[in-house]
Design an enzyme around this catalytic site. Structure first.
Site, PDB file in Angstrom:
ATOM      1  N   HIS A  78      -3.155  10.857   0.498  1.00  0.00           N
ATOM      2  CA  HIS A  78      -2.681  10.644   1.877  1.00  0.00           C
ATOM      3  C   HIS A  78      -2.071  11.961   2.361  1.00  0.00           C
ATOM      4  O   HIS A  78      -0.872  12.047   2.646  1.00  0.00           O
ATOM      5  CB  HIS A  78      -1.689   9.480   1.931  1.00  0.00           C
ATOM      6  N   TYR A 107      -5.396   1.643  15.564  1.00  0.00           N
ATOM      7  CA  TYR A 107      -4.160   1.642  16.353  1.00  0.00           C
ATOM      8  C   TYR A 107      -4.362   1.392  17.835  1.00  0.00           C
ATOM      9  O   TYR A 107      -3.600   0.688  18.454  1.00  0.00           O
ATOM     10  CB  TYR A 107      -3.414   2.983  16.180  1.00  0.00           C
ATOM     11  N   ASN A 148      -8.072   1.742   9.386  1.00  0.00           N
ATOM     12  CA  ASN A 148      -6.829   1.952  10.129  1.00  0.00           C
ATOM     13  C   ASN A 148      -7.185   1.912  11.595  1.00  0.00           C
ATOM     14  O   ASN A 148      -8.039   2.685  12.061  1.00  0.00           O
ATOM     15  CB  ASN A 148      -6.206   3.316   9.818  1.00  0.00           C
ATOM     16  N   GLU A 153      -8.000   8.438   5.965  1.00  0.00           N
ATOM     17  CA  GLU A 153      -8.354   9.059   7.246  1.00  0.00           C
ATOM     18  C   GLU A 153      -8.860  10.494   7.163  1.00  0.00           C
ATOM     19  O   GLU A 153      -8.237  11.420   7.710  1.00  0.00           O
ATOM     20  CB  GLU A 153      -7.151   9.023   8.192  1.00  0.00           C
ATOM     21  N   GLU A 172      -4.045  -0.144   7.923  1.00  0.00           N
ATOM     22  CA  GLU A 172      -2.911   0.220   8.777  1.00  0.00           C
ATOM     23  C   GLU A 172      -3.134  -0.320  10.175  1.00  0.00           C
ATOM     24  O   GLU A 172      -4.255  -0.274  10.698  1.00  0.00           O
ATOM     25  CB  GLU A 172      -2.759   1.755   8.921  1.00  0.00           C
ATOM     26  N   ARG A 189       0.856  -1.189   0.000  1.00  0.00           N
ATOM     27  CA  ARG A 189       0.000   0.000   0.000  1.00  0.00           C
ATOM     28  C   ARG A 189       0.894   1.242   0.000  1.00  0.00           C
ATOM     29  O   ARG A 189       1.677   1.448   0.919  1.00  0.00           O
ATOM     30  CB  ARG A 189      -0.903   0.012   1.248  1.00  0.00           C
TER      31      ARG A 189
HETATM   32  C1  GBH Z   1      -1.873   7.028  10.672  1.00  0.00           C
HETATM   33  O1  GBH Z   1      -2.810   7.796  11.379  1.00  0.00           O
HETATM   34  C2  GBH Z   1      -1.464   7.696   9.379  1.00  0.00           C
HETATM   35  O2  GBH Z   1      -2.284   7.253   8.320  1.00  0.00           O
HETATM   36  C3  GBH Z   1      -0.013   7.461   9.020  1.00  0.00           C
HETATM   37  O3  GBH Z   1       0.352   8.317   7.981  1.00  0.00           O
HETATM   38  C4  GBH Z   1       0.839   7.639  10.263  1.00  0.00           C
HETATM   39  O4  GBH Z   1       2.214   7.542   9.987  1.00  0.00           O
HETATM   40  C5  GBH Z   1       0.429   6.583  11.247  1.00  0.00           C
HETATM   41  O5  GBH Z   1      -0.900   6.764  11.587  1.00  0.00           O
HETATM   42  C6  GBH Z   1       1.199   6.630  12.567  1.00  0.00           C
HETATM   43  O6  GBH Z   1       0.876   7.784  13.259  1.00  0.00           O
HETATM   44  O7  GBH Z   1      -0.767  13.978  18.410  1.00  0.00           O
HETATM   45  O8  GBH Z   1      -2.304  13.456  20.191  1.00  0.00           O
HETATM   46  O9  GBH Z   1      -2.952  14.999  18.445  1.00  0.00           O
HETATM   47  C7  GBH Z   1      -3.189   7.237  12.627  1.00  0.00           C
HETATM   48  C8  GBH Z   1      -4.165   8.106  13.384  1.00  0.00           C
HETATM   49  C9  GBH Z   1      -4.503  10.307  14.162  1.00  0.00           C
HETATM   50  C10 GBH Z   1      -2.819   9.031  15.139  1.00  0.00           C
HETATM   51  C11 GBH Z   1      -3.879  11.581  14.687  1.00  0.00           C
HETATM   52  C12 GBH Z   1      -2.182  10.286  15.694  1.00  0.00           C
HETATM   53  C13 GBH Z   1      -2.608  12.521  16.474  1.00  0.00           C
HETATM   54  C14 GBH Z   1      -2.841  12.484  17.942  1.00  0.00           C
HETATM   55  N1  GBH Z   1      -3.503   9.291  13.900  1.00  0.00           N
HETATM   56  N2  GBH Z   1      -3.203  11.294  15.916  1.00  0.00           N
HETATM   57  S1  GBH Z   1      -2.178  13.849  18.804  1.00  0.00           S
END
Ligand code: GBH
Length: 497
Positions: A146, A335, A333, A191, A401, A101
């Site tokens: 992206h 996490y 996605n 996202e 993801e 991807r």
């Molecule tokens: C993904 O987003 C992205 O698609 C990717 O590009 C990125 O590298 C990967 O995550 C790892 O981060 O700093 O407390 O305000 C995941 C969802 C949403 C997680 C925004 C981080 C910021 C939180 N992301 N969030 S904060």
């Protein structure tokens, strides 16, 4: 073994009074399940101004608002994948993954964002990448957007300006025309709930516009139309000959009510409906449109704040129908998990966060990563998968993801713990809850530019040495385990509980 054969065997065993043996299929991925790894253009390509590439909002932010980036760094060179695509493909081949991807850089292909001037060097680069992948039998899974919007489109206001839906359609057409003969899986947006924050506050995402309570909704409104236009374009002009699929990637954390009260449950439901439903409901629900709870909340709070009209824009009935059903699959996605507690609305402050009415936190017992927002909470993965199945009628889901950050090194046991735990929960959702997940993508192929965190947080299965101009990539311990899982299509026995 299919689910049906499995339940038949369990039935036979039960009828015969036999003991059901520990079932290894609980740890086995079904036939046809696909594994891949992901990256995104701005995070890996580098070559920010080479061969005619135009500037994006991330070029702008990293160069002009350096204080917003943890280490003051940028993606000017990143992993230099623009010059090293053969290296990347060799890593993928070694991992044995089914697909890769990656995302297209809009401003590399259309330097001004507009269709009148195509940068042929950009077309050549992506042709080279796609052909190299196909030579190794690796399927390309392409993200159209992206986050790296051409700066000239931001100069027109960016996503809050509805005209961007048309410009996005032009850009998508260019991709379908040039690469659609070889790309069979398309993701329109990565996202939207995250990158539209770039129009809500000035601390998070480019373009860092501060317009709380307005910007994010306006941007989201355009993005949903843009997505639907690209989907219909593919349907009408390309599907018959190219025979591919088009979906969208949404991201959502699981929200666990901090206490078992009705109010806590309701707060988490609001969180899900704002963070995911804002995009999921218009596209994946039976009825379409924004979720009822989102409309009611924003309408009522806007009124209480003295506005004559809601801060949430409205779709016409035609638009609702036009957007509904515009995805062949659900890209997820996922996490982490958060604990939710209801919070009271402060009428004086228009803001998206205030509209949700929730306070979230992490349980201190959940293992930490290098990212403040990311904890290792595998059981939340199963819960979110089951809730997606219930909410949207069991759509085909591909995990686009899932990954974990640390700061340094190759001995990344915490990342291994994370992936094993999440994959085990995915298998439970698949085998025991009947969730229709058909693929899994680890974020990321290699360490890369982590947006506002610069190079301070590493997500890679491969280590990248960013101080060496050659950007050497070396496999981490987690990469070797992932390779073993892809080869055997099961959780290795030593990791089973
Ligand atoms: C993904 O987003 C992205 O698609 C990717 O590009 C990125 O590298 C990967 O995550 C790892 O981060 O700093 O407390 O305000 C995941 C969802 C949403 C997680 C925004 C981080 C910021 C939180 N992301 N969030 S904060």
């Amino acid at each position: 073994m299919s689910g049906r054969t499995l339940s038949f065997l369990v039935l036979v065993a039960a009828v015969c009074g036999a003991r059901v043996p520990t079932n290894s299929s609980n740890y086995t991925f079904p036939d046809g399940f696909k594994f891949g790894v992901a990256t995104a253009s701005y995070q890996v390509e580098g070559a920010w101004n080479k061969d005619g590439k135009g500037h994006s909002i991330w070029d702008y932010q990293t160069h002009n608002e350096t204080y917003l980036i943890a280490d003051g760094s940028n993606g000017d060179d990143a992993c230099d994948s623009y010059h090293m695509l053969e290296k990347d493909v060799a890593l993928l081949k070694n991992l044995g993954v089914d697909f890769y991807r990656f995302s297209f850089s809009w401003s590399r292909l259309l330097p001004s964002g507009h269709i009148n001037a195509v940068n042929n060097a950009g077309i050549d680069y992506y042709n080279g990448l796609i052909d190299a992948l196909l030579r190794e039998g690796i399927e390309p899974l392409a993200t159209i957007y992206h986050w790296d919007l051409p700066q000239q489109l931001q100069d027109l206001g960016g996503w809050p300006n509805p005209v961007l839906a048309d410009y996005f359609e032009d850009y998508a057409r260019l991709l379908f025309e040039n690469f659609g003969d070889r790309i069979k899986m398309w993701i329109t947006f990565n996202e939207p709930s995250v990158f539209t924050n770039g129009y809500e506050s000035n601390i998070n995402h480019a373009p860092s516009i501060e317009a709380p309570g307005f910007g994010k909704y306006l941007a989201s409104h355009t993005v949903l139309k843009a997505h639907a236009q690209a989907y219909h374009l593919y349907n009408n002009m390309f599907r018959e000959t190219q025979k591919g699929n088009v979906g969208i990637t949404l991201t959502i954390d699981w929200c666990e009510p901090k206490e078992e009260t009705e109010h806590h449950l309701a707060a988490c439901e609001r969180f899900q409906q704002f963070e995911m439903g804002l995009y999921g409901n218009p596209i994946f629900s039976e009825e379409g449109d924004y979720p009822e709870i989102v409309k009611t909340r924003v309408d009522n709070i806007s009124e209480a704040q003295g506005f004559r009209r809601s801060r949430l824009p409205k779709f016409t009935q035609d638009e609702i129908e036009y957007i509904r059903g515009t995805a062949d699959f659900f890209g997820l996605n996922h996490y982490t998990t958060q604990l939710g507690t209801p919070s009271t609305v402060i009428d004086s402050q228009p803001s998206y966060r205030n509209d949700i009415g929730i306070h979230t936190e992490y349980d201190e017992s959940w293992p930490e990563s290098a990212s403040s927002w990311l904890r290792d909470v595998p059981w939340g993965f199963r819960k979110i998968l089951v809730s997606l199945k219930q909410r949207y009628g069991n759509p085909p889901i591909i995990i686009t993801e899932n990954g974990f950050s640390d700061r340094e090194g190759h001995e990344d046991d915490s990342r291994i713990h994370y992936h094993i735990g999440y994959l085990t929960e995915l298998l439970k959702a698949l085998h025991e809850d009947g969730v229709n997940v058909f693929g899994y993508t680890a974020w990321s192929l290699m360490d890369n530019f982590e947006w506002n965190q610069g190079y301070t947080e590493r997500f890679g299965l491969h280590y990248v040495n960013f101080t060496d101009p050659e950007r050497p990539r070396t496999i981490k311990k987690s990469g070797k385990i992932f390779k073993e899982i892809v080869a055997t299509r099961e959780i290795p026995e030593r990791f089973r509980k």
